[in-house]
Write a protein that holds these residues in place. Structure first.
Motif, PDB file in Angstrom:
ATOM      1  N   GLU A 183       0.854  -1.373   0.213  1.00 58.41           N
ATOM      2  CA  GLU A 183       0.346   0.131  -0.223  1.00 58.41           C
ATOM      3  C   GLU A 183       1.298   1.373  -0.096  1.00 58.41           C
ATOM      4  O   GLU A 183       0.815   1.892  -1.241  1.00 58.41           O
ATOM      5  CB  GLU A 183      -0.428   0.005   1.029  1.00 58.41           C
ATOM      6  N   LYS A 184       1.211   1.453   0.994  1.00 62.16           N
ATOM      7  CA  LYS A 184       2.682   3.142   1.491  1.00 62.16           C
ATOM      8  C   LYS A 184       3.843   2.039   2.232  1.00 62.16           C
ATOM      9  O   LYS A 184       4.119   1.407   3.404  1.00 62.16           O
ATOM     10  CB  LYS A 184       1.454   3.906   2.405  1.00 62.16           C
ATOM     11  N   THR A 194       7.499   3.890   3.143  1.00 61.61           N
ATOM     12  CA  THR A 194       8.885   4.456   3.652  1.00 61.61           C
ATOM     13  C   THR A 194       9.766   3.988   4.368  1.00 61.61           C
ATOM     14  O   THR A 194       9.914   3.003   5.116  1.00 61.61           O
ATOM     15  CB  THR A 194       7.897   5.221   4.467  1.00 61.61           C
ATOM     16  N   THR A 209       9.011   6.957   0.440  1.00 60.71           N
ATOM     17  CA  THR A 209       7.911   7.152  -0.043  1.00 60.71           C
ATOM     18  C   THR A 209       7.807   6.815  -0.660  1.00 60.71           C
ATOM     19  O   THR A 209       7.583   7.516  -1.585  1.00 60.71           O
ATOM     20  CB  THR A 209       7.457   8.344   1.376  1.00 60.71           C
ATOM     21  N   ASP A 238       3.587   5.301  -2.139  1.00 61.75           N
ATOM     22  CA  ASP A 238       2.406   5.057  -2.055  1.00 61.75           C
ATOM     23  C   ASP A 238       2.074   4.388  -3.501  1.00 61.75           C
ATOM     24  O   ASP A 238       1.563   5.567  -4.674  1.00 61.75           O
ATOM     25  CB  ASP A 238       2.284   6.831  -2.314  1.00 61.75           C
ATOM     26  N   GLU A 269      -1.081   3.462  -3.350  1.00 62.04           N
ATOM     27  CA  GLU A 269      -3.283   4.140  -4.243  1.00 62.04           C
ATOM     28  C   GLU A 269      -2.399   5.435  -4.983  1.00 62.04           C
ATOM     29  O   GLU A 269      -2.999   5.639  -5.776  1.00 62.04           O
ATOM     30  CB  GLU A 269      -3.928   4.597  -2.715  1.00 62.04           C
ATOM     31  N   SER A 270      -1.454   6.554  -4.790  1.00 58.71           N
ATOM     32  CA  SER A 270      -1.728   7.706  -5.084  1.00 58.71           C
ATOM     33  C   SER A 270      -1.186   7.881  -6.876  1.00 58.71           C
ATOM     34  O   SER A 270      -0.496   8.904  -7.174  1.00 58.71           O
ATOM     35  CB  SER A 270      -1.754   8.668  -3.769  1.00 58.71           C
TER      36      SER A 270
END
Length: 201
Positions: free
Chosen positions: A5-6, A8, A142, A144, A146-147
């Motif tokens: 998902e994300k 970092t 990071t 991401d 989703e974005s």
């Protein structure tokens, strides 16, 4: 397969171009069919000398990058033979994302099937992220999904494209088996009907 998902994490800078699958996991380690245990041999010929000692100058042997989860690499990452052991080794080491200007097609697709996100960005973005990665473990990138963005430790954001189906699979942790199990109810219904219609089978 774990969801992506994300993320970092620390990014290891590997500015080499044409990093092929034999460099990622040399041929002598392809005898196993297990996905685990290959991390110790990731980039084996680059990480170790002929006596099995670590090469201090190799990036993943340096203290700042021993627990890297991201690789920022040169062009054409994952070229060479189509061995699926390459993403297995990366994942077993702890790498969840590779960022480059381009990837070999088979390696690119194998990454998605094994929970690794390959991100394609233009050269100017790679150059900036490579410099960011060289700052060491205090500079965290990071990613991401989703974005569909990569953000440097300085806050600069880069957008990347990803196939919607592959994105769905990674976000939900679905490999080929997981995708099949999503249809378990329909499969059970079909098999029950088939058994009724053809009890002799």
């Amino acid at each position: 397969m774990d969801k992506f998902e994300k993320l970092t994490g620390v990014a290891a800078p590997m500015p080499l171009v044409n990093i092929d699958t034999d460099m990622i996991i040399p041929k002598q380690f392809l005898k196993t069919i297990k996905r685990s245990g290959l991390g110790k041999n990731l980039f084996d010929e680059m990480r170790y000398d002929d006596n099995g000692n670590e090469r201090e100058d190799f990036v993943l042997n340096q203290p700042a990058y021993r627990h890297a989860e991201i690789i920022v690499a040169g062009d054409n990452f994952g070229c060479g033979s189509s061995r699926e052991h390459a993403p297995w080794a990366l994942l077993d080491f702890g790498i969840r994302c590779v960022i480059s200007t381009s990837f070999a097609d088979i390696f690119f697709n194998n990454c998605f099937k094994n929970g690794i996100l390959p991100v394609v960005l233009p050269q100017e973005a790679i150059d900036e992220l490579m410099e960011d990665a060289r700052k060491g473990s205090n500079a965290r990138i990071t990613v991401d999904l989703e974005s569909q963005t990569v953000t440097s430790s300085d806050g600069n954001t880069f957008h990347f494209e990803v196939d919607p189906f592959k994105k769905h699979c990674l976000l939900n942790g679905l490999d080929d088996i997981g995708l099949t199990l999503e249809k378990a109810s329909a499969i059970d219904t079909f098999e029950a009907k088939a058994e009724t219609l053809r009890p002799w089978v």
